[in-house]
Design an enzyme around this catalytic site. Structure first.
Site, mmCIF file in Angstrom:
data_model
loop_
_atom_site.group_PDB
_atom_site.id
_atom_site.type_symbol
_atom_site.label_atom_id
_atom_site.label_comp_id
_atom_site.label_asym_id
_atom_site.label_seq_id
_atom_site.Cartn_x
_atom_site.Cartn_y
_atom_site.Cartn_z
ATOM 1 N N ASP A 5 -0.346 -6.490 -3.559
ATOM 2 C CA ASP A 5 -1.741 -6.205 -3.238
ATOM 3 C C ASP A 5 -2.358 -5.458 -4.421
ATOM 4 O O ASP A 5 -1.696 -5.275 -5.451
ATOM 5 C CB ASP A 5 -1.853 -5.392 -1.928
ATOM 6 C CG ASP A 5 -3.113 -5.767 -1.146
ATOM 7 O OD1 ASP A 5 -4.212 -5.591 -1.707
ATOM 8 O OD2 ASP A 5 -3.008 -6.247 -0.010
ATOM 9 N N ARG A 45 0.854 -1.203 0.000
ATOM 10 C CA ARG A 45 0.000 0.000 0.000
ATOM 11 C C ARG A 45 0.878 1.236 0.000
ATOM 12 O O ARG A 45 0.629 2.196 -0.704
ATOM 13 C CB ARG A 45 -0.922 -0.020 1.215
ATOM 14 C CG ARG A 45 -2.231 -0.732 0.998
ATOM 15 C CD ARG A 45 -2.110 -2.163 0.502
ATOM 16 N NE ARG A 45 -3.395 -2.822 0.465
ATOM 17 C CZ ARG A 45 -3.923 -3.484 1.507
ATOM 18 N NH1 ARG A 45 -3.253 -3.611 2.641
ATOM 19 N NH2 ARG A 45 -5.106 -4.043 1.394
ATOM 20 N N TRP A 56 -6.745 -13.906 11.539
ATOM 21 C CA TRP A 56 -6.797 -12.436 11.631
ATOM 22 C C TRP A 56 -8.191 -11.914 11.947
ATOM 23 O O TRP A 56 -8.332 -10.877 12.577
ATOM 24 C CB TRP A 56 -6.259 -11.800 10.348
ATOM 25 C CG TRP A 56 -7.188 -11.805 9.155
ATOM 26 C CD1 TRP A 56 -7.374 -12.822 8.282
ATOM 27 C CD2 TRP A 56 -8.035 -10.733 8.714
ATOM 28 N NE1 TRP A 56 -8.274 -12.467 7.312
ATOM 29 C CE2 TRP A 56 -8.703 -11.180 7.559
ATOM 30 C CE3 TRP A 56 -8.290 -9.437 9.188
ATOM 31 C CZ2 TRP A 56 -9.621 -10.383 6.864
ATOM 32 C CZ3 TRP A 56 -9.202 -8.643 8.494
ATOM 33 C CH2 TRP A 56 -9.851 -9.119 7.350
ATOM 34 N N ASP A 61 -6.973 -13.948 1.714
ATOM 35 C CA ASP A 61 -7.983 -13.160 2.427
ATOM 36 C C ASP A 61 -8.848 -12.369 1.450
ATOM 37 O O ASP A 61 -8.438 -12.064 0.336
ATOM 38 C CB ASP A 61 -7.300 -12.184 3.399
ATOM 39 C CG ASP A 61 -6.288 -11.269 2.700
ATOM 40 O OD1 ASP A 61 -5.599 -11.755 1.778
ATOM 41 O OD2 ASP A 61 -6.197 -10.089 3.058
ATOM 42 N N GLU A 62 -10.037 -12.041 1.916
ATOM 43 C CA GLU A 62 -10.911 -11.063 1.275
ATOM 44 C C GLU A 62 -10.973 -11.241 -0.245
ATOM 45 O O GLU A 62 -10.562 -10.351 -0.995
ATOM 46 C CB GLU A 62 -10.434 -9.643 1.636
ATOM 47 C CG GLU A 62 -10.534 -9.390 3.129
ATOM 48 C CD GLU A 62 -9.999 -8.038 3.569
ATOM 49 O OE1 GLU A 62 -10.605 -7.451 4.485
ATOM 50 O OE2 GLU A 62 -8.984 -7.568 3.030
ATOM 51 N N HIS A 80 -6.956 -9.318 -3.692
ATOM 52 C CA HIS A 80 -5.849 -8.367 -3.484
ATOM 53 C C HIS A 80 -4.812 -8.457 -4.604
ATOM 54 O O HIS A 80 -3.612 -8.440 -4.348
ATOM 55 C CB HIS A 80 -5.194 -8.630 -2.118
ATOM 56 C CG HIS A 80 -6.063 -8.234 -0.962
ATOM 57 N ND1 HIS A 80 -6.221 -6.935 -0.547
ATOM 58 C CD2 HIS A 80 -6.847 -8.978 -0.136
ATOM 59 C CE1 HIS A 80 -7.051 -6.880 0.487
ATOM 60 N NE2 HIS A 80 -7.451 -8.107 0.749
HETATM 61 C C1 ACM Z 1 -6.222 -8.826 6.285
HETATM 62 O O1 ACM Z 1 -6.182 -7.951 7.147
HETATM 63 N N1 ACM Z 1 -6.969 -8.673 5.212
HETATM 64 C C2 ACM Z 1 -5.464 -10.052 6.414
#
Ligand code: ACM
Length: 519
Positions: free
Chosen positions: A177, A148, A383, A316-317, A254
């Protein structure tokens, strides 16, 4: 002599009265085996003291030595220190333990020992004391998100110095990301030529924005990446300090920076830029064979650079809208007999777990990899609270605890937004991090053995400079180091007292900026 103020606090510290004063005759006694740790100790002691600290093989008759040795009677990663007025003996249960002994020894010195040039007016030496110590957990880590916002090599070296000082032993590098790809991959040069540069950055938090409102942007492109040589240098620097660098290549979510560079990795024909907003992104990788092969080729280069047993593949996500709308993803699910898109991600994770295990490595991923079934030898980084970690540990998977918010240092630390860089809600004050216990309650004894340890997370969406990053990371990282090292708890007042001296150490190391933040 200043009070003894060591962070993380060792198990047993017994002052015995008196001082071991350093002078030009003070030597470091170490055999060849302890050579690297001896050299690092010498190089740390020299600049500020102006003394030579030559490394010798045998103790001089006159005494006055800092003796380094391995003692197999001490637990692995454990150490003991005995200082009397005539010298110091540092013993490690193994090489890592001896290194930790030197880090604690440096904290017995005046804090200005961490400066780079001779400091006058300081009486150099350490108090007479006996110390014995060992860590509670084997995995004591910190994540730094260089995607980021990119922080160059020097920032990483400084962070590694700080990890070493706190006896932390994993640096998790979040390298890719939506907003930036930060690792050179020889086979796919556009990953960095295109993917490491974004035109601008959103300046606000998505959750602060009224629905439908566009972000406010800065007017500054942001870029940067590590060459493979940079990363080799970082890995080597870390290894001398007994720190493993854990690389993360985040997939299949990501990933917009990679899709911007190589559009064939995405699910639609839309030409996507490197993302300039924050939050969860619906654009994710497709699951075609060519994409899996692409990432296997990326991982082959990652494995050449990073000797870490564990390799992080994110997970993730990953919103599933694009897969639901994609004929090829749907065809893939049908062909494999999968019930839903969660199982599709699980299948993808499994294919990378197999790929890594064939190369002698182990996959670790964020706790979303539990959804749709977890590959047998995968390790989970918990997490979204601790539940994922508990479920994985009870199912006999290794687990690293990294719960949001307690270990997420991108949360604000006060309730005064004017006093610190922008951070996520809710606030996570120093006390919360200090009180954090990596071992979740209620785990069976077998599952407890699966908890490898914990790490704190420094996400950098809202932190555009190294200084801001330090403002958020410290001193909460110091509190985290104590939480993951120590067995006893509830000594916050004592920690705060030690922190007064510790802040001077951090300042001497060039880590500052947080003094005015009310924590
Ligand atoms: C995360 O904070 N998306 C691993």
């Amino acid at each position: 002599m200043q009070p003894i103020a060591i962070i993380p606090r060792p198990e047993v510290v017994t002052p015995t009265g008196g001082t071991f004063a350093f002078d030009p005759r003070t030597v470091i006694v170490a055999d060849e085996h302890c050579g690297t740790t001896a050299r690092l100790l010498r190089d740390r002691l020299r600049p500020a003291t102006g003394l030579g600290f030559p490394i010798v093989r045998a103790e001089p008759d006159a005494g006055g030595s800092i003796i380094l040795e391995i003692d197999s009677a001490i637990a692995p990663s454990g150490y003991a220190i005995d200082v009397s007025s005539s010298g110091a003996r540092l013993r490690g249960g193994d090489d890592a333990g001896l290194f930790y002994a030197t880090q604690t020894f440096l904290q017995l010195c005046p804090p200005s020992v961490f400066r780079k040039m001779p400091v006058s007016g300081v009486t150099w030496g350490v108090p007479a004391v006996t110390i014995s110590d060992s860590p509670r957990f084997g995995w004591r880590g910190m994540l730094i998100d260089v995607s980021r916002h990119f922080f160059g090599r020097d920032a990483i070296f400084k962070l590694l110095d700080a990890l070493a000082l706190h006896r932390l032993n994993v640096l998790h590098l979040h390298l890719t990301d939506d907003q930036g790809w930060r690792i050179q991959i020889r086979r796919y040069p556009l990953l960095t030529e295109v993917g490491s540069w974004r035109a601008r950055s959103a300046m606000d938090r998505p959750d602060m924005r009224p629905a439908g409102r566009q972000p406010e942007y800065d007017h500054a492109p942001h870029d940067g990446y590590f060459t493979q040589d940079d990363l080799r240098e970082i890995v080597a620097y870390a290894a001398e300090r007994f720190i493993t660098v854990l690389p993360e290549i985040d997939l299949p979510g990501h990933s917009q920076a990679a899709i911007a560079a190589y559009p064939q990795l995405g699910n639609t024909d839309e030409k996507l830029p490197v993302w300039t907003d924050w939050g969860i992104n619906t654009h994710v990788l497709n699951v075609d064979d060519s994409t899996i092969e692409f990432y296997q080729n990326v991982l082959d280069e990652v494995l050449e650079i990073f000797p870490s047993e564990f390799i992080h593949i994110g997970g993730d996500e990953c919103p599933k809208e694009e897969w639901r709308a994609s004929p090829s993803a749907q065809a893939r699910m049908k062909e494999l007999g999968l019930r839903d898109e969660d199982e599709l991600q699980s299948w993808l994770t499994g294919s990378f777990a197999k790929f890594l295990s064939q190369r002698g490595r182990r996959l670790v991923g964020w706790d979303e990899i539990l959804e749709g079934g977890l590959p047998a030898d995968a390790t989970v980084m918990s997490w979204r609270g601790v539940e994922g970690g508990i479920a994985a540990a009870e199912a006999a998977h290794d687990v690293v605890m990294a719960p949001d918010p307690e270990t997420y240092l991108y949360h604000r630390q006060t309730d005064d937004p004017d006093s610190e860089p922008m951070g996520a809600e809710p606030s996570v004050p120093l006390t919360t991090v200090y009180d954090y216990d990596p071992m979740p309650e209620g785990l069976s004894p077998e599952a407890q053995n699966r908890v490898l340890g914990a790490q704190c997370q420094m996400w950098t969406e809202f932190l555009s400079s190294e200084r801001q990053m330090h403002q958020m990371a410290f001193p909460r990282m110091s509190a985290f180091a104590e939480a993951v090292w120590r067995r006893d708890r509830g000594l916050f007042a004592d920690f705060e007292e030690r922190l007064v001296v510790h802040r001077e150490r951090l300042h001497a190391l060039g880590i500052d900026g947080y003094e005015r933040i009310g924590c």
